[in-house]
Design an enzyme around this catalytic site. Structure first.
Site, PDB file in Angstrom:
ATOM      1  N   ASN A   1       0.077  -3.624  -4.298  1.00  0.00           N
ATOM      2  CA  ASN A   1       0.106  -3.303  -2.872  1.00  0.00           C
ATOM      3  C   ASN A   1      -1.080  -2.393  -2.593  1.00  0.00           C
ATOM      4  O   ASN A   1      -1.291  -1.431  -3.328  1.00  0.00           O
ATOM      5  CB  ASN A   1       1.386  -2.558  -2.485  1.00  0.00           C
ATOM      6  CG  ASN A   1       2.633  -3.348  -2.795  1.00  0.00           C
ATOM      7  OD1 ASN A   1       2.656  -4.561  -2.693  1.00  0.00           O
ATOM      8  ND2 ASN A   1       3.686  -2.656  -3.202  1.00  0.00           N
TER       9      ASN A   1
ATOM     10  N   HIS B   1      -3.946   0.952  -8.324  1.00  0.00           N
ATOM     11  CA  HIS B   1      -2.981   0.570  -9.352  1.00  0.00           C
ATOM     12  C   HIS B   1      -2.147  -0.605  -8.865  1.00  0.00           C
ATOM     13  O   HIS B   1      -2.096  -0.919  -7.683  1.00  0.00           O
ATOM     14  CB  HIS B   1      -2.059   1.740  -9.694  1.00  0.00           C
ATOM     15  CG  HIS B   1      -1.059   2.058  -8.615  1.00  0.00           C
ATOM     16  ND1 HIS B   1      -1.407   2.663  -7.424  1.00  0.00           N
ATOM     17  CD2 HIS B   1       0.288   1.837  -8.533  1.00  0.00           C
ATOM     18  CE1 HIS B   1      -0.328   2.814  -6.665  1.00  0.00           C
ATOM     19  NE2 HIS B   1       0.702   2.318  -7.314  1.00  0.00           N
TER      20      HIS B   1
ATOM     21  N   GLN C   1       1.624  -2.972 -10.201  1.00  0.00           N
ATOM     22  CA  GLN C   1       2.894  -2.837 -10.899  1.00  0.00           C
ATOM     23  C   GLN C   1       3.259  -4.167 -11.560  1.00  0.00           C
ATOM     24  O   GLN C   1       2.712  -5.215 -11.220  1.00  0.00           O
ATOM     25  CB  GLN C   1       4.005  -2.424  -9.932  1.00  0.00           C
ATOM     26  CG  GLN C   1       3.741  -1.097  -9.232  1.00  0.00           C
ATOM     27  CD  GLN C   1       4.866  -0.710  -8.291  1.00  0.00           C
ATOM     28  OE1 GLN C   1       5.984  -0.436  -8.726  1.00  0.00           O
ATOM     29  NE2 GLN C   1       4.583  -0.693  -6.994  1.00  0.00           N
TER      30      GLN C   1
ATOM     31  N   HIS D   1      -4.211   6.005  -5.545  1.00  0.00           N
ATOM     32  CA  HIS D   1      -4.964   5.645  -6.744  1.00  0.00           C
ATOM     33  C   HIS D   1      -4.866   4.137  -6.974  1.00  0.00           C
ATOM     34  O   HIS D   1      -3.780   3.555  -6.855  1.00  0.00           O
ATOM     35  CB  HIS D   1      -4.392   6.394  -7.955  1.00  0.00           C
ATOM     36  CG  HIS D   1      -5.270   6.347  -9.156  1.00  0.00           C
ATOM     37  ND1 HIS D   1      -5.956   7.447  -9.615  1.00  0.00           N
ATOM     38  CD2 HIS D   1      -5.578   5.338 -10.000  1.00  0.00           C
ATOM     39  CE1 HIS D   1      -6.643   7.120 -10.700  1.00  0.00           C
ATOM     40  NE2 HIS D   1      -6.436   5.838 -10.954  1.00  0.00           N
TER      41      HIS D   1
END
Length: 377
Positions: A186, A199, A201, A197
């Protein structure tokens, strides 16, 4: 996974969660710290799931996530490396290339167990089964630089991310009861991101998501009706039509689906069958890394005056079940809810209540814009 491409180092955080460093370059002495110095209390996940009696879909509940970290100041970024003189973070090392660790506030957790008083039937109605949401959620940090985005990664670093996806897909798929693995990212406050930051998942699910279940069923129906492979035929006919093709490489095709739901949407699919990242050889992974670099760059060029287009990028992988894994070809679906510069599409009555999408543009217009802004070699 290509062991020659990256080195993988596993350690544990202070509360027992696993962390994995994926290094694509040699690191100097002291760069890889494997001991977490924090006095970290364990989060007790309350993850459970209930099946909707009207649709048959499972709904997850994770009340412990209400207290998770939300938009911390830069000096409290939990995804940054732990630097001398700064606050310790989720990553004990002072540097990293790509790092993966168990989510501290997971939606699904291996610690979600049924105690002696657990009720498997909500209010004894005989209609709503209830289970512990027993699976695993992990965080993938693409880079230690908090001021960049996926599109800013060099192709070699994207290649390392692909190695991390492959490694963790294999591990999560091996967990007893897991039926699906879903790597995703996202980006943007408009999407609901709580940490800026860069990233992503990886969720594992103890059931098939409604979308994957629908694709499995439709693929089986199509084979029964025509004898053909649904994903192979979709890709072949999109390539033959050419109208919505964004880019073609030796191993992958990027295109806008003919029935795209979102105002910005692109799909990336391998040209030959692959269930997930484990089926991609080194040449395919190299090819994919270069293609993703261009796609994510184009997404940020899509709207004039918008520097960072909010998006969701999700990898739809085949089910873990060997009996169903051949029904779905892995593919990336990247989409944005932004319908025009700085204006978002809201999922109102038709979409939210009935699941009937009404798009504000056309797939052909989306593809034309992607073709216009696509990075040139």
């Amino acid at each position: 996974m290509s062991e020659a491409y990256v080195s993988v180092t596993q350690a544990q955080l202070a509360d027992g969660r696993d962390i994995f460093y994926f290094d694509d370059r040699p690191h100097a002495e002291g760069e890889r710290v494997l001991t977490d110095p924090r006095d970290l209390p364990q989060v007790q996940p309350t993850s459970e799931m209930r099946r909707d009696p009207l649709t048959g879909d499972w709904v997850a509940f994770a009340a412990h996530r209400m207290s998770r970290t939300f938009m911390p100041p830069a000096n409290e970024n939990p995804l940054a490396p732990s630097r001398p003189g700064g606050l310790p973070t989720e990553v004990p090392s002072p540097t990293y290339d790509v790092v993966v660790f168990e989510n501290r506030f997971p939606s699904f957790s291996l610690a979600a167990e049924a105690g002696p008083d657990f009720e498997y039937d909500v209010d004894s109605m005989g209609l709503v089964p209830r289970r512990p949401a027993h699976a695993r959620c992990e965080v993938v940090c693409f880079t230690e630089d908090a001021h960049t985005s996926f599109k800013d990664l060099p192709v070699g670093r994207i290649r390392t991310v692909i190695e991390a996806w492959a490694h963790r897909t294999e591990a999560l798929a091996a967990i007893e009861g897991v039926q699906q693995v879903f790597p995703f990212e996202n980006r943007g406050e408009e999407i609901g991101v709580t940490l800026q930051h860069p990233h992503g998942q990886i969720y594992s699910y103890p059931f098939l998501s409604p979308r994957l279940k629908a694709m499995v069923n439709r693929s089986r129906e199509y084979r029964k009706e025509t004898g053909g492979d649904l994903f192979a035929d979709v890709l072949e006919r999109e390539r033959a039509a050419g109208t919505r093709i964004i880019a073609e490489t030796e191993h992958f095709t990027a295109f806008v689906p003919a029935a795209a739901k979102w105002p910005v949407e692109a799909m990336v699919m391998p040209n030959t069958p692959a269930r997930d990242f484990r089926d991609l050889n080194d040449a395919q992974r190299d090819d994919l890394a270069a293609l993703l670099k261009k796609l994510y760059t184009a997404v940020d060029e899509f709207f004039e005056g918008v520097e960072r287009t909010p998006y969701i990028a999700g990898w739809h992988l085949a089910p873990v079940d060997p009996a169903a894994c051949g029904t779905v070809r892995m593919h990336l679906q990247l989409f944005s809810l932004m319908r025009s510069p700085n204006r978002m599409k809201f999922l109102a009555g038709s979409e939210s209540a009935q699941g009937v999408w009404i798009n504000d543009t056309t797939p052909e217009a989306i593809a034309a814009r992607f073709q216009e802004v696509w990075p040139r070699d």
